[in-house]
Scaffold this motif. Structure first.
Motif, PDB file in Angstrom:
ATOM      1  N   SER A  11       0.817  -1.217   0.000  1.00  0.00           N
ATOM      2  CA  SER A  11       0.000   0.000   0.000  1.00  0.00           C
ATOM      3  C   SER A  11       0.848   1.263   0.000  1.00  0.00           C
ATOM      4  CB  SER A  11      -0.938   0.017   1.209  1.00  0.00           C
ATOM      5  OG  SER A  11      -0.189   0.051   2.417  1.00  0.00           O
ATOM      6  N   VAL A  33      -0.869  -6.134   2.917  1.00  0.00           N
ATOM      7  CA  VAL A  33      -1.187  -4.833   3.506  1.00  0.00           C
ATOM      8  C   VAL A  33      -1.712  -5.037   4.918  1.00  0.00           C
ATOM      9  CG1 VAL A  33      -1.715  -3.786   1.258  1.00  0.00           C
ATOM     10  CG2 VAL A  33      -3.544  -4.864   2.588  1.00  0.00           C
ATOM     11  N   SER A  37      -4.973  -0.371   6.263  1.00  0.00           N
ATOM     12  CA  SER A  37      -4.369   0.407   5.174  1.00  0.00           C
ATOM     13  C   SER A  37      -5.418   0.902   4.184  1.00  0.00           C
ATOM     14  CB  SER A  37      -3.344  -0.438   4.424  1.00  0.00           C
ATOM     15  OG  SER A  37      -2.263  -0.788   5.244  1.00  0.00           O
ATOM     16  N   VAL A  39      -6.322   1.183   0.635  1.00  0.00           N
ATOM     17  CA  VAL A  39      -5.912   0.495  -0.589  1.00  0.00           C
ATOM     18  C   VAL A  39      -6.741   0.931  -1.793  1.00  0.00           C
ATOM     19  CG1 VAL A  39      -5.006  -1.501   0.651  1.00  0.00           C
ATOM     20  CG2 VAL A  39      -7.420  -1.475  -0.083  1.00  0.00           C
TER      21      VAL A  39
END
Length: 331
Positions: A11, A33, A37, A39
């Motif tokens: 990410s 990730v 996160s 994304v």
């Protein structure tokens, strides 16, 4: 044939471009990730998202077994932390656990690429005639660099690991947030420097870094290799700002701040962050890094082994980065 690659740190700034380059090379990308996160910027790639727990080897072994990966690019890491222990935990200990898990799991692993840093070697004196090479004696000047060097040492001890280590210099390009601070400062009309001593700097555009990393991943290799990565040029301390001026048409005011003033400010910021979970943007180590006199490195090994031919010098890379920042309303 299994062409599946696990990319950690997916990410992040470099991770985004690694996914792009890996898919371009025909690899099936699994993007590692954190559950928290953001994304959204990765969804156009439609990778398979996975959520490793880097502190738990058994959990890593389960994830790797289920993914059955032929390739791993370990790009996850901490670039800002409160102390050396925190850097070592993320950058060294987690790296060792992932590599050990890969060796202890029945996956068809062909190559493990570790994204280290030129900071693991540290800078040279300005008067040194030879650039930093892969065999330069390591002398990191920051806890970040020392943690990357420790990770390299851990991986070196795992003799069965099909390892390639990439040591990029300062990386810039679309989505980057640290050098972006310089862009914002320049855009506001200030071109500031610490001290007046000459410097020899090196940079690499993120697309070049991603391309050579994937090349290192896929190249038929025996044994273990390490490569320093830049665009191949040495720049003076004003080159980045001069490239910015050329593309932006702006003429920020150039000033030189006394080193002592920045050291005092760094001390104050460190003190102020004593009870904060967030590390300060500027600290004493950052001042040492920014004032180091010579970060020029050789890329002859990558050129020879990986046929690395950087497509971006600083002027071209800054122009494309500026255009991206403008188009995406960062500036």
């Amino acid at each position: 044939m299994n062409n599946r690659v696990l990319i950690t740190g997916a990410s992040g700034f470099i991770g985004y471009h690694l996914i792009e380059a890996a898919q371009k090379a025909g690899l099936e990308v699994h993007a590692a990730v954190r559950p928290s996160s953001n994304v959204s910027h990765l969804k156009k790639f439609e990778p398979v998202f996975v959520y490793p727990e880097f502190s738990e080897k058994n959990a890593l072994k389960k994830l790797l077994h289920e993914g059955n990966y032929s390739y791993i690019i370990h790009s996850a890491g901490a670039t800002r932390a409160k102390n050396s222990q925190a850097y070592n935990a993320v950058n060294a200990d987690y790296t060792r656990l992932l590599a050990e898990a890969a060796l202890e799991t029945d996956i068809p692993l062909k190559r493990f690429v570790f994204m280290s840093s030129l900071a693991a070697l540290g800078p040279l004196a300005y008067t040194d005639e030879q650039p930093i090479t892969e065999t330069t004696t390591p002398a990191p000047i920051t806890s970040y660099g020392a943690s990357k060097l420790l990770a390299e040492k851990y991986l070196e001890e795992l003799r069965a690991l099909p390892l390639t280590t990439i040591r990029p210099t300062a990386v810039y390009g679309p989505r980057e947030k640290d050098i972006f601070i310089l862009f914002k400062t320049l855009n506001k009309g200030l071109d500031a420097y610490i001290g007046t001593k000459p410097q020899r700097l090196s940079f690499v555009y993120v697309k070049d870094l991603a391309e050579v990393t994937v090349s290192a991943l896929l190249k038929g290799q025996n044994g273990r290799q390490v490569y320093n990565i830049s665009d191949g040029f040495a720049y003076d301390r004003y080159a980045l700002a001069d490239s910015f001026k050329a593309i932006s048409g702006k003429n920020p005011r150039r000033v030189h701040l006394p080193v002592g003033v920045l050291k005092l400010a760094a001390n104050i910021m460190e003190l102020g962050a004593t009870f904060s979970p967030v590390a300060p943007v500027v600290n004493r180590e950052k001042v040492r890094e920014l004032t180091a006199s010579n970060w020029f490195c050789s890329i002859e090994a990558a050129k020879h082994d990986l046929h690395y031919r950087p497509q971006y010098n600083l002027a071209k890379g800054i122009a494309e980065t500026w255009q991206w920042y403008k188009a995406n309303n960062w500036l």
